[in-house]
Every structure is written in C-alpha cells, then in structure tokens.
Design a protein around this motif. Structure first.
Motif, short mmCIF file in Angstrom:
data_model
loop_
_atom_site.label_atom_id
_atom_site.label_comp_id
_atom_site.label_asym_id
_atom_site.label_seq_id
_atom_site.Cartn_x
_atom_site.Cartn_y
_atom_site.Cartn_z
N ILE A 65 0.85 -1.19 0.00
CA ILE A 65 0.00 0.00 0.00
C ILE A 65 0.89 1.24 0.00
N THR A 66 0.59 2.16 -0.89
CA THR A 66 1.35 3.41 -0.93
C THR A 66 0.40 4.58 -0.72
N ALA A 67 0.94 5.63 -0.19
CA ALA A 67 0.14 6.83 0.06
C ALA A 67 -0.16 7.54 -1.26
N LEU A 68 -1.33 8.12 -1.35
CA LEU A 68 -1.70 8.91 -2.52
C LEU A 68 -1.31 10.36 -2.27
N LYS A 69 -0.83 11.00 -3.30
CA LYS A 69 -0.46 12.40 -3.19
C LYS A 69 -1.25 13.19 -4.21
N TYR A 70 -1.89 14.24 -3.76
CA TYR A 70 -2.64 15.10 -4.65
C TYR A 70 -2.00 16.48 -4.66
N ASN A 71 -1.80 16.99 -5.84
CA ASN A 71 -1.30 18.36 -5.94
C ASN A 71 -2.49 19.30 -5.79
N TYR A 72 -2.39 20.21 -4.85
CA TYR A 72 -3.47 21.15 -4.61
C TYR A 72 -2.92 22.55 -4.76
N GLU A 73 -3.61 23.31 -5.54
CA GLU A 73 -3.17 24.68 -5.79
C GLU A 73 -4.27 25.63 -5.32
N LEU A 74 -3.95 26.47 -4.36
CA LEU A 74 -4.90 27.43 -3.85
C LEU A 74 -5.13 28.52 -4.89
N ARG A 75 -6.39 28.81 -5.18
CA ARG A 75 -6.72 29.83 -6.18
C ARG A 75 -7.75 30.79 -5.62
N ASP A 76 -7.70 32.01 -6.08
CA ASP A 76 -8.73 32.98 -5.73
C ASP A 76 -9.95 32.73 -6.62
N VAL A 77 -11.12 32.72 -6.00
CA VAL A 77 -12.34 32.49 -6.74
C VAL A 77 -13.20 33.74 -6.65
N ASP A 78 -13.68 34.20 -7.80
CA ASP A 78 -14.54 35.38 -7.84
C ASP A 78 -15.99 34.88 -7.77
N PHE A 79 -16.55 34.95 -6.55
CA PHE A 79 -17.90 34.41 -6.35
C PHE A 79 -18.99 35.27 -6.97
N THR A 80 -18.65 36.47 -7.41
CA THR A 80 -19.66 37.29 -8.10
C THR A 80 -19.96 36.71 -9.47
N MET A 81 -19.09 35.88 -9.96
CA MET A 81 -19.27 35.28 -11.29
C MET A 81 -20.01 33.94 -11.22
#
Length: 112
Positions: free
Chosen positions: A81-97
């Motif tokens: 069993i190996t650990a899963l790695k996910y690349n996560y990139e924080l992004r700004d989200v414009d909720f007005t759209m």
C-alpha cells in the motif's frame, strides 16, 4: 460472476437470517476466506424492506466455525500500500461570477 468468485454471488442470494443459515453459508462459500465472508456479511445492505440486516449471531457463528486461514487477506497486500499524493493549488475564486441555477430554489440568497 464475470471476473469474480461465484461464492460471493451465492452468498448474496442465500438466506442469512439464522445460525442454521450460517452453517450453510460456511459450507457453500468455502472458496471465500473467513475475513472475506465476515466483511461481505457486515456490509450487506438488504435490497428490500422485507429483508433485514445480517444478525450478529450469524457473523459470530462464522467467526467460531470457520477457522482463519494463515495469510488470509481481505483484498490488499498491506506491504504494497502506498500513500496517494494530490497536488493542490490554492486559487482565488470570484464568487460574483458564480451563477446559481433557478432549479435549486435559493432565491432567499442575496449577493453582496
């Protein structure tokens, strides 16, 4: 069962309500190890309101009357069993759209 064990499909079709049924399960599903049998019975979800979950007495009977085979595994080899790695990139989200579908009926929400 394509690609699977026919014992698993037999188990799902069998009566699983009494200890007498448990004896038949042990005999019929001999190709499944004890761990696999217990897991299938514990996770079994009845498909209709006329069926009940598998009683604890049935799983206990299997625990005591079907010995655990040395090296028995449910499915995975824990050494591989190996650990899963996910690349996560924080992004700004414009909720007005963001558009809210009218079908959600969230008209009470207000935009700022």
């Amino acid at each position: 069962v394509p690609g699977g064990d026919p014992a698993a499909s037999q188990l799902l079709q069998m009566n699983k309500s009494t200890v007498d049924n448990a004896a038949a399960i042990v005999e019929t599903c001999s190709s499944l190890n004890t761990i696999q049998l217990q897991k299938l019975l514990v996770l079994y979800s009845p498909s209709s309101e006329f069926e009940e979950r598998v009683p604890l007495e049935v799983t206990r009977y299997i625990q005591t009357n079907k010995p655990v085979e040395p090296g028995s595994k449910l499915m995975l080899d824990p050494n591989k069993i190996t650990a899963l790695k996910y690349n996560y990139e924080l992004r700004d989200v414009d909720f007005t759209m963001v558009s809210i579908p009218s079908g959600l009926k969230l008209d009470f929400l207000e935009r700022y």
